[in-house]
Scaffold this motif. Structure first.
Motif, PDB file in Angstrom:
ATOM      1  N   ASP A   1       0.838  -1.196   0.000  1.00 62.06           N
ATOM      2  CA  ASP A   1       0.000   0.000   0.000  1.00 62.06           C
ATOM      3  C   ASP A   1       0.870   1.241   0.000  1.00 62.06           C
ATOM      4  N   ALA A   2       0.474   2.222  -0.818  1.00 65.08           N
ATOM      5  CA  ALA A   2       1.170   3.507  -0.822  1.00 65.08           C
ATOM      6  C   ALA A   2       0.906   4.212   0.499  1.00 65.08           C
ATOM      7  N   MET A   3       1.982   4.796   1.069  1.00 65.63           N
ATOM      8  CA  MET A   3       1.799   5.376   2.381  1.00 65.63           C
ATOM      9  C   MET A   3       2.882   6.382   2.736  1.00 65.63           C
ATOM     10  N   VAL A   4       2.663   7.022   3.891  1.00 68.94           N
ATOM     11  CA  VAL A   4       3.629   7.935   4.481  1.00 68.94           C
ATOM     12  C   VAL A   4       4.091   7.294   5.791  1.00 68.94           C
ATOM     13  N   ILE A   5       5.409   7.173   5.930  1.00 72.17           N
ATOM     14  CA  ILE A   5       5.980   6.458   7.067  1.00 72.17           C
ATOM     15  C   ILE A   5       6.832   7.430   7.875  1.00 72.17           C
ATOM     16  N   GLN A   6       6.681   7.403   9.172  1.00 72.37           N
ATOM     17  CA  GLN A   6       7.507   8.240  10.030  1.00 72.37           C
ATOM     18  C   GLN A   6       8.225   7.377  11.054  1.00 72.37           C
ATOM     19  N   ASN A   7       9.497   7.682  11.255  1.00 73.27           N
ATOM     20  CA  ASN A   7      10.290   6.983  12.254  1.00 73.27           C
ATOM     21  C   ASN A   7      11.123   7.984  13.061  1.00 73.27           C
ATOM     22  N   PRO A   8      11.275   7.740  14.342  1.00 74.25           N
ATOM     23  CA  PRO A   8      10.532   6.743  15.112  1.00 74.25           C
ATOM     24  C   PRO A   8       9.125   7.253  15.450  1.00 74.25           C
ATOM     25  N   ARG A   9       8.279   6.440  16.021  1.00 73.15           N
ATOM     26  CA  ARG A   9       6.959   6.889  16.442  1.00 73.15           C
ATOM     27  C   ARG A   9       7.047   7.686  17.740  1.00 73.15           C
TER      28      ARG A   9
END
Lengths: 114, 109
Positions: A1-9
């Motif tokens: 799935d296309a998405m926006v990922i952020q690290n760390p939470r």
């Protein structure tokens, strides 16, 4: 799935200790945004990139910097975090061409400053 | 200046109907967005209006009157999972989103 990922939470840093938050996207969107959101407040735009063009909001403190090395990644650097910088940091993307320029948000990074 | 106004908090009963209002004054108008934000999570897109009238989208329709600078989000058949903040945001003439502080909706059984 296309998405926006952020690290760390969740990120805990010490007062004055530099910290970097990261964001990546698989949507291939032109525009990437960084927002700061404190409890029960509106998201506050810090800056955004339209492709490689950097746009800084006038009231964003110099303590906040950003980098976008390529289309997919964007980083938020806080050079000397203060207690007032504790907040949720939200990354968002949009495809500027074509309405409605809806912004897609990542899950956010909650920053605690001790 | 640019301004988005929403009620701070609303309370409703499960199964009922509620209407969340938003009034705005912005430099230009390129559409109005509604987002839902659960506590500790990121906003998720609900609806978008650029023309006057009701934009129907399942449970999350939204209404816009540009002449009055006004929008509302009618929520029907409320469920407990609808407890969240609802953020109104207007896209101004520079295509920047101007955000309201959100309306916290509390749903009671």
């Amino acid at each position: 799935d296309a998405m926006v990922i952020q690290n760390p939470r969740y990120q805990v840093t010490q007062f004055g200790k530099p910290v970097t938050l990261s964001c990546s996207q698989t949507l291939n969107h032109n525009v990437m945004y960084w927002y700061q959101q404190k409890s029960s407040q509106a998201p506050k735009l810090l800056f955004h990139y339209y492709d490689k063009d950097f746009n800084n909001e006038a009231d964003t403190p110099d303590n906040f910097q950003s980098r976008r090395p390529n289309t997919s990644f964007c980083f938020l650097d806080i050079r000397s975090p203060g207690l007032g910088d504790a907040a949720m940091y939200l990354c968002a993307t949009s495809q500027k061409t074509g309405a409605p320029y809806e912004q897609y948000f990542g899950p956010g990074t909650r920053l605690t400053v001790t | 200046g640019q301004n988005i106004d929403q009620p701070t908090e609303m309370t409703a009963t499960e199964g009922a109907i509620v209407q969340i209002n938003c009034t705005y004054q912005t430099s230009g108008f390129n559409g109005l967005f509604w987002y839902q934000q659960h506590a500790g999570e990121a906003p998720t897109f609900l609806s978008y209006n650029v023309l006057d009238g009701l934009e129907e989208k399942g449970r999350f329709s939204s209404f816009l009157s540009r002449s009055k600078g006004y929008s509302y989000l009618p929520l029907k058949e409320l469920q407990m999972k609808d407890s969240a903040s609802y953020l109104c945001a207007v896209m101004d003439s520079n295509y920047q989103l101007i955000w309201g502080a959100g309306t916290k909706l509390i749903i009671k059984p």
